[in-house]
Design an enzyme around this catalytic site. Sequence first.
Site, short mmCIF file in Angstrom:
data_model
loop_
_atom_site.label_atom_id
_atom_site.label_comp_id
_atom_site.label_asym_id
_atom_site.label_seq_id
_atom_site.Cartn_x
_atom_site.Cartn_y
_atom_site.Cartn_z
N ALA A 61 17.43 -16.47 -78.01
CA ALA A 61 15.95 -16.00 -78.24
C ALA A 61 15.86 -15.30 -79.67
CB ALA A 61 15.57 -15.13 -77.28
N GLY A 100 19.86 -18.11 -75.49
CA GLY A 100 18.72 -19.45 -75.32
C GLY A 100 19.17 -20.53 -76.15
N GLU A 103 21.02 -22.54 -73.65
CA GLU A 103 20.17 -23.07 -72.81
C GLU A 103 19.44 -24.17 -73.40
OE1 GLU A 103 18.65 -18.93 -72.14
OE2 GLU A 103 18.85 -19.51 -69.90
N GLU A 123 23.75 -12.66 -72.71
CA GLU A 123 22.53 -11.97 -72.51
C GLU A 123 22.79 -10.61 -71.74
OE1 GLU A 123 22.63 -15.31 -72.20
OE2 GLU A 123 20.67 -16.08 -72.65
N1 3HC Z 1 17.24 -12.53 -82.74
C1 3HC Z 1 16.75 -11.92 -83.81
N2 3HC Z 1 18.06 -11.51 -84.84
C2 3HC Z 1 19.08 -12.08 -84.69
C3 3HC Z 1 19.76 -12.78 -83.48
C4 3HC Z 1 18.80 -13.07 -82.58
N3 3HC Z 1 19.19 -13.63 -81.43
N4 3HC Z 1 21.07 -12.89 -83.79
C5 3HC Z 1 21.18 -12.35 -84.93
N5 3HC Z 1 20.19 -11.85 -85.77
C6 3HC Z 1 19.97 -11.17 -86.95
C7 3HC Z 1 20.95 -9.90 -87.05
O1 3HC Z 1 20.10 -8.90 -86.50
C8 3HC Z 1 21.35 -9.86 -88.48
O2 3HC Z 1 20.04 -9.45 -89.05
P1 3HC Z 1 20.30 -8.35 -90.50
O3 3HC Z 1 21.17 -9.27 -91.25
O4 3HC Z 1 19.04 -8.14 -90.91
O5 3HC Z 1 21.19 -7.36 -90.04
C9 3HC Z 1 21.50 -11.14 -88.81
O6 3HC Z 1 20.69 -12.20 -87.73
C10 3HC Z 1 23.04 -11.90 -88.99
O7 3HC Z 1 23.45 -11.52 -87.63
P2 3HC Z 1 25.02 -10.87 -87.60
O8 3HC Z 1 25.30 -10.01 -88.65
O9 3HC Z 1 25.19 -10.40 -86.20
O10 3HC Z 1 25.68 -12.12 -88.05
P3 3HC Z 1 27.06 -12.68 -87.69
O11 3HC Z 1 27.49 -13.92 -88.46
O12 3HC Z 1 28.34 -11.72 -87.85
O13 3HC Z 1 26.90 -13.30 -86.17
C11 3HC Z 1 25.78 -14.14 -84.29
C12 3HC Z 1 26.11 -14.15 -85.82
C13 3HC Z 1 27.34 -14.37 -83.41
C14 3HC Z 1 24.94 -15.45 -83.83
C15 3HC Z 1 25.43 -12.82 -83.88
O14 3HC Z 1 24.30 -12.43 -84.56
C16 3HC Z 1 24.88 -12.61 -82.31
O15 3HC Z 1 25.78 -12.51 -81.48
N6 3HC Z 1 23.82 -12.81 -82.29
C17 3HC Z 1 22.95 -12.58 -80.94
C18 3HC Z 1 23.41 -13.59 -79.82
C19 3HC Z 1 22.61 -13.23 -78.64
O16 3HC Z 1 22.80 -12.31 -78.04
N7 3HC Z 1 21.89 -14.28 -78.22
C20 3HC Z 1 21.17 -13.97 -76.94
C21 3HC Z 1 19.65 -13.54 -77.05
S1 3HC Z 1 19.11 -13.19 -75.62
C22 3HC Z 1 18.29 -14.73 -75.05
O17 3HC Z 1 18.81 -15.87 -75.71
C23 3HC Z 1 17.50 -14.89 -73.80
C24 3HC Z 1 17.15 -16.03 -73.21
O18 3HC Z 1 18.21 -16.18 -72.21
C25 3HC Z 1 15.98 -16.21 -72.64
#
Ligand code: 3HC
Length: 700
Positions: A61, A100, A103, A123
């Site tokens: 998400a 997500g 998912e 999450e």
């Molecule tokens: N939403 C918004 N921005 C995001 C994002 C997300 N899910 N994931 C990454 N970003 C942004 C980061 O803030 C960063 O922004 P910046 O360059 O301005 O600082 C940019 O994308 C790059 O991210 P990273 O520096 O972390 O890049 P990496 O290549 O090191 O890692 C990644 C990539 C493994 C995908 C890592 O970003 C990550 O773990 N992201 C989050 C994944 C996550 O937690 N997903 C679950 C979200 S909650 C959800 O999905 C709820 C659902 O169940 C309904």
Amino acid sequence: MSVVTYTLENEIGIIRLNNPPVNALSLALRSGLEEAINNAQDDASKALVILCEGRTFIAGADITEFGKPPMEPSLPAVIATLEQSNKPIVAAIHGTALGGGFEVALGCHYRVALSSAKVGLPEVKLGLLPGAGGTQRTPRLAGVEAALELMTSGNPISSQKAHALNLIDEVVDTDLEAAAIAFAQRLITDQAPLKRIRDINIDPASAPKELFDGYRKTLARRARGQIAPQNIIACVEAAVNLPMDEGLAKERQLFAECLTSPQSAAMRHMFFAEREAAKVKGLPKETPLRPVNSVGIIGGGTMGGGIAMNFANAGIPVTLLEINDEALQRGLGIIEKNYAISAKKGKLSDAQMQQCLSLVQGSTDYQDLAEVDLVIEAVFENLDIKKDVFTKLDAVCKPGAILATNTSYQDVDQIAAATQRPQDVIGLHFFSPANVMKLLEIVRGEKTADDVIATAMQMAKTIKKVPVLARVCYGFIGNRMLQPYFRESQLLLIEGSTPEKIDSVMENFGMAMGPIAVSDLAGIDIGYKARQGLSAEQKGPAKTHCVSDALVEMGRLGQKSGAGFYTYDPETRARQSDPLVMELVEAQAKAQGIERREISDEEHLNRMTFGLINEGAKILEEGIAQRPGDIDVVYIYGYGYPVSRGGPMHYADSVGLKKIYDTICQYREQYGEVFWQPSALLKQLAEENKTFAQWAQENA
Ligand code: 3HC
Ligand code: NAI
């Protein structure tokens, strides 16, 4: 450019998602995806493939949308559209399919992944649970136990492991696009059924009540006070016991509870704070980096050995220099032992261990450091010795080599001044155990060159550390803030509390360990020795250290001597109360003319946490830290501060800066200006009714 495009090739509809940097499920992506699926229902396609552009499949998400009013279509609605498609959909996964994003893949009927890809439901690390069907679909495919593990740890797994757990149908080494299209073509040829995960029923016998109870108990300990892990268990239980739609409704309800909790707000703050901390204000992105292909480390004691392991683990050769051969063999021996322990625990194979060990060479001759790219000094915490080491390094190291000190408190500028190249000198403050702790405080001196700072920030990533930039002051960010925290713990003790009470208040707040137990772990003698050279004025009021001093003089140095504020079981190291300590505290209070009194839990908590916050605010106003979020990162990764509180500065915002400022002013009246001087920045923000987060935005 559109974030979703659709092409029809040989009966296969290809849906391409392109939402850099990580294909997060923004409103535009959700709407585009839903529209593409709906439109494809009536065209000539017979199967659909979802492919992502850029470095990864959907990473989840869009976290920036959380906390704002929801916008339709919701992710669960989009996934329902996918699942209900009358044509089979194949998800083609590369990079990371997370949250997500995974998912979405589970809403598809089949999944093909590159062997280098990872999938996961992280999450929980944001104080959330998979809220788009993940808690219902994952156990249906992978089984209850594997699903619980995946979702409560939040750690991604390889596509091979996901394949073994039925979460992925096919793993390919190269050309994902061609493989996914070929897979879809086979589905058409075979007239394969639409495999909807919702149609699978979980055998209740595979998920006895004890399994859930066991998880509840373990997670109550491991993730103390956190809502999300417990809610995940409740959702998986619902997946076993309820029909799919009721399970999804339960998931939605518990997801909303997590999303609106202060815990999730804190953990989402940390997600962005960690990424922000890696950025250096005023330093252009294109700042050139110096190569770091070889490293020298001086001092193979507690810190030097651990630091060496970080580089060897990253495949970078290390030369470890010690004062003499005996000390060198001792240092190398500890590294070998640490690796052997990791290998025994299965964290690395014997071959990997040998490879790492082969990268660490010992030396007692500075000439062996002549060609290294980076030197990290980790000798005794003594300014003269450190200056002497840097003078020697200046004489032998090649021009452009980065010269770093791991000092905890010494003045990096004075150390730099011992060389003719202060622009190459920087502080790299690792935390103990250095091969385990994620935090790296990077301390820029007055004259440190920009490219040295940029290289250090990048190098931290290479060795899997979380970097935070600081300027020079006594104790930098983390250790400087500890001083009022420990001071208040000692004052509370002598004024009326007990070690058990003080530690339990902070541990119930969520700290990994209370301050008294930490003092025992670190060794009470460290502060005692540091006070020896100080004048009475520098030492401050005797009541802050009289109990510690008395313990050290009794030979009770903390865990290492088997007793300090507590006694320790020699085998389990479990701490035990000791009535002798309370007798000592009472005697010391009497000698100091203190009448001991009952102190509320609230006062315990506020004096310790507000002490930290007030010092943090001073660190910000002096420009020692770049942002409040950086301080939070230091405390979460270096000091066991609970992530569900978001670090001391985020916690301050949640309490309200006015309340904190007023309470500190009241403490100043009650306990004296010698202990409590409110920070000017805290005063200003309290008066303006602002938060540290707002201040950070205004000063970005
Ligand atoms: N939403 C918004 N921005 C995001 C994002 C997300 N899910 N994931 C990454 N970003 C942004 C980061 O803030 C960063 O922004 P910046 O360059 O301005 O600082 C940019 O994308 C790059 O991210 P990273 O520096 O972390 O890049 P990496 O290549 O090191 O890692 C990644 C990539 C493994 C995908 C890592 O970003 C990550 O773990 N992201 C989050 C994944 C996550 O937690 N997903 C679950 C979200 S909650 C959800 O999905 C709820 C659902 O169940 C309904
Ligand atoms: P230590 O006492 O365990 O090890 C120091 C090592 O340096 C010893 O093995 C000693 O033989 C060697 N040494 C001393 N003088 C030397 C010289 N001139 N040349 C080469 N080797 C020399 O100390 P520790 O705990 O490893 O601390 C090292 C540095 O790291 C200190 O500056 C300390 O403040 C800092 N630090 C310590 C932390 C900790 O928790 N122990 C945490 C973070 C930083």
